[in-house]
Scaffold this motif. Structure first.
Motif, mmCIF file in Angstrom:
data_model
loop_
_atom_site.group_PDB
_atom_site.id
_atom_site.type_symbol
_atom_site.label_atom_id
_atom_site.label_comp_id
_atom_site.label_asym_id
_atom_site.label_seq_id
_atom_site.Cartn_x
_atom_site.Cartn_y
_atom_site.Cartn_z
ATOM 1 N N PRO A 153 26.016 47.601 -16.216
ATOM 2 C CA PRO A 153 27.204 47.041 -16.871
ATOM 3 C C PRO A 153 27.370 47.392 -18.346
ATOM 4 O O PRO A 153 28.487 47.375 -18.851
ATOM 5 N N ASP A 154 26.299 47.744 -19.018
ATOM 6 C CA ASP A 154 26.437 48.073 -20.439
ATOM 7 C C ASP A 154 26.418 49.584 -20.687
ATOM 8 O O ASP A 154 26.101 50.049 -21.774
ATOM 9 N N LEU A 155 26.819 50.359 -19.673
ATOM 10 C CA LEU A 155 26.979 51.801 -19.803
ATOM 11 C C LEU A 155 28.384 52.133 -19.320
ATOM 12 O O LEU A 155 28.690 52.009 -18.133
ATOM 13 N N GLN A 156 29.223 52.529 -20.268
ATOM 14 C CA GLN A 156 30.634 52.791 -19.973
ATOM 15 C C GLN A 156 30.970 54.254 -20.271
ATOM 16 O O GLN A 156 30.281 54.912 -21.059
ATOM 17 N N GLY A 157 32.034 54.738 -19.669
ATOM 18 C CA GLY A 157 32.436 56.135 -19.787
ATOM 19 C C GLY A 157 32.784 56.606 -21.183
ATOM 20 O O GLY A 157 32.787 57.803 -21.450
ATOM 21 N N ASN A 158 33.066 55.711 -22.103
ATOM 22 C CA ASN A 158 33.430 56.113 -23.460
ATOM 23 C C ASN A 158 32.331 55.826 -24.490
ATOM 24 O O ASN A 158 32.564 55.955 -25.690
ATOM 25 N N ASP A 159 31.150 55.464 -24.062
ATOM 26 C CA ASP A 159 30.055 55.179 -24.984
ATOM 27 C C ASP A 159 29.578 56.462 -25.654
ATOM 28 O O ASP A 159 29.432 57.494 -25.000
ATOM 29 N N TRP A 160 29.312 56.404 -26.962
ATOM 30 C CA TRP A 160 28.888 57.588 -27.714
ATOM 31 C C TRP A 160 27.567 58.143 -27.193
ATOM 32 O O TRP A 160 27.273 59.316 -27.351
ATOM 33 N N TYR A 161 26.766 57.343 -26.558
ATOM 34 C CA TYR A 161 25.443 57.735 -26.070
ATOM 35 C C TYR A 161 25.442 58.018 -24.565
ATOM 36 O O TYR A 161 24.383 58.157 -23.962
ATOM 37 N N LEU A 162 26.612 58.128 -23.935
ATOM 38 C CA LEU A 162 26.708 58.252 -22.477
ATOM 39 C C LEU A 162 25.898 59.424 -21.926
ATOM 40 O O LEU A 162 25.088 59.245 -21.011
ATOM 41 N N LYS A 163 26.085 60.631 -22.456
ATOM 42 C CA LYS A 163 25.345 61.798 -21.944
ATOM 43 C C LYS A 163 23.847 61.594 -22.089
ATOM 44 O O LYS A 163 23.080 61.908 -21.188
ATOM 45 N N SER A 164 23.438 61.069 -23.233
ATOM 46 C CA SER A 164 22.014 60.829 -23.488
ATOM 47 C C SER A 164 21.446 59.802 -22.520
ATOM 48 O O SER A 164 20.346 59.975 -21.993
ATOM 49 N N ALA A 165 22.191 58.733 -22.297
ATOM 50 C CA ALA A 165 21.724 57.675 -21.401
ATOM 51 C C ALA A 165 21.613 58.179 -19.966
ATOM 52 O O ALA A 165 20.615 57.908 -19.291
ATOM 53 N N CYS A 166 22.619 58.924 -19.506
ATOM 54 C CA CYS A 166 22.573 59.460 -18.137
ATOM 55 C C CYS A 166 21.390 60.408 -17.975
ATOM 56 O O CYS A 166 20.683 60.371 -16.966
ATOM 57 N N TRP A 167 21.163 61.235 -18.979
ATOM 58 C CA TRP A 167 20.025 62.169 -18.976
ATOM 59 C C TRP A 167 18.702 61.410 -18.926
ATOM 60 O O TRP A 167 17.839 61.681 -18.097
ATOM 61 N N ALA A 168 18.545 60.435 -19.825
ATOM 62 C CA ALA A 168 17.287 59.678 -19.905
ATOM 63 C C ALA A 168 17.037 58.864 -18.640
ATOM 64 O O ALA A 168 15.912 58.805 -18.156
ATOM 65 N N LEU A 169 18.074 58.268 -18.096
ATOM 66 C CA LEU A 169 17.919 57.504 -16.856
ATOM 67 C C LEU A 169 17.623 58.447 -15.692
ATOM 68 O O LEU A 169 16.785 58.144 -14.839
ATOM 69 N N GLY A 170 18.277 59.599 -15.673
ATOM 70 C CA GLY A 170 18.052 60.567 -14.611
ATOM 71 C C GLY A 170 16.630 61.093 -14.572
ATOM 72 O O GLY A 170 16.069 61.345 -13.505
ATOM 73 N N LEU A 171 16.030 61.254 -15.744
ATOM 74 C CA LEU A 171 14.651 61.733 -15.829
ATOM 75 C C LEU A 171 13.624 60.603 -15.811
ATOM 76 O O LEU A 171 12.423 60.854 -15.798
ATOM 77 N N GLY A 172 14.109 59.367 -15.849
ATOM 78 C CA GLY A 172 13.193 58.225 -15.847
ATOM 79 C C GLY A 172 12.509 57.996 -17.181
ATOM 80 O O GLY A 172 11.420 57.425 -17.240
ATOM 81 N N LEU A 173 13.147 58.418 -18.268
ATOM 82 C CA LEU A 173 12.530 58.261 -19.591
ATOM 83 C C LEU A 173 12.662 56.852 -20.146
ATOM 84 O O LEU A 173 11.888 56.453 -21.003
ATOM 85 N N ILE A 174 13.658 56.141 -19.676
ATOM 86 C CA ILE A 174 13.885 54.778 -20.158
ATOM 87 C C ILE A 174 14.074 53.874 -18.954
ATOM 88 O O ILE A 174 14.596 54.302 -17.926
ATOM 89 N N GLN A 175 13.622 52.658 -19.084
ATOM 90 C CA GLN A 175 13.737 51.694 -17.996
ATOM 91 C C GLN A 175 14.865 50.721 -18.276
ATOM 92 O O GLN A 175 15.048 50.289 -19.421
ATOM 93 N N LEU A 176 15.600 50.396 -17.219
ATOM 94 C CA LEU A 176 16.575 49.324 -17.339
ATOM 95 C C LEU A 176 15.816 48.009 -17.403
ATOM 96 O O LEU A 176 14.733 47.879 -16.832
ATOM 97 N N GLN A 177 16.370 47.066 -18.097
ATOM 98 C CA GLN A 177 15.753 45.737 -18.190
ATOM 99 C C GLN A 177 16.727 44.737 -17.583
ATOM 100 O O GLN A 177 17.803 44.524 -18.132
ATOM 101 N N GLY A 178 16.359 44.218 -16.434
ATOM 102 C CA GLY A 178 17.256 43.317 -15.734
ATOM 103 C C GLY A 178 18.545 44.004 -15.325
ATOM 104 O O GLY A 178 19.604 43.381 -15.323
#
Length: 170
Positions: free
Chosen positions: A49-74
């Protein structure tokens, strides 16, 4: 600074670095994304819910989540939360493994006083960062794992890691 010159970390405001400001999770993963040079487009995960299509960090977040570099919390990314020393070490260790940099040595037997508060993966990641000289221990052999990172400390850790990763940085 190296991180600003290389475009990894932007100035907080034009001409000002603001070294005492805290680094957010979104900023940390964006720095790793920029350093990777990865131009691949990663799909946006659903149900965050806190990842939206217009977020300045969207590409970075998708990349990091895709590679498992960062964990979602709840189920949340929590992009505006300050990142802790332990969490950044875990991200660096995962980055080191996924990008294949091989900068962080095995740290079997590396002990610090406040290791007991960490899960196994994070404890090993912090030990590997400390053993490589990327993370400095605090007084009493502690790493203060839950301490949030300022921009100055973040830049220092990032420079040490990326200079080792890219054979001298510059």
């Amino acid at each position: 600074s190296f991180t600003v010159r290389k475009g990894l970390l932007s100035e907080a405001t034009p001409g000002r670095f603001h070294p005492d400001n805290l680094v957010t999770r979104a900023t940390a993963l964006t720095v790793l994304y920029r350093a990777s040079g990865d131009a691949q487009t990663w799909p946006m995960p659903g149900g965050v819910p806190d990842l939206q299509g217009n977020d300045w960090y969207l590409k970075s977040a998708c990349w990091a989540l895709g590679l498992g570099l960062i964990q979602l919390q709840g189920g949340r990314l929590l992009p505006d939360e300050a990142i802790t020393r332990a969490e950044f070490c875990r991200m660096l260790a995962r980055y080191d493994g996924s990008v294949g940099a091989g900068v962080l040595p095995a740290a079997d037997g590396y002990v610090f006083a406040d290791a007991v508060s960490l899960d196994t993966e994070t404890r090993l990641a912090a030990a590997r960062c400390a053993a490589a000289g990327i993370l400095s221990c605090q007084s009493g052999g502690r790493i203060d794992p839950q301490k949030t990172i300022t921009r100055a400390e973040f830049a220092t850790i990032a420079v040490r890691f990326f200079e080792a990763t890219y054979d001298g940085g510059d």
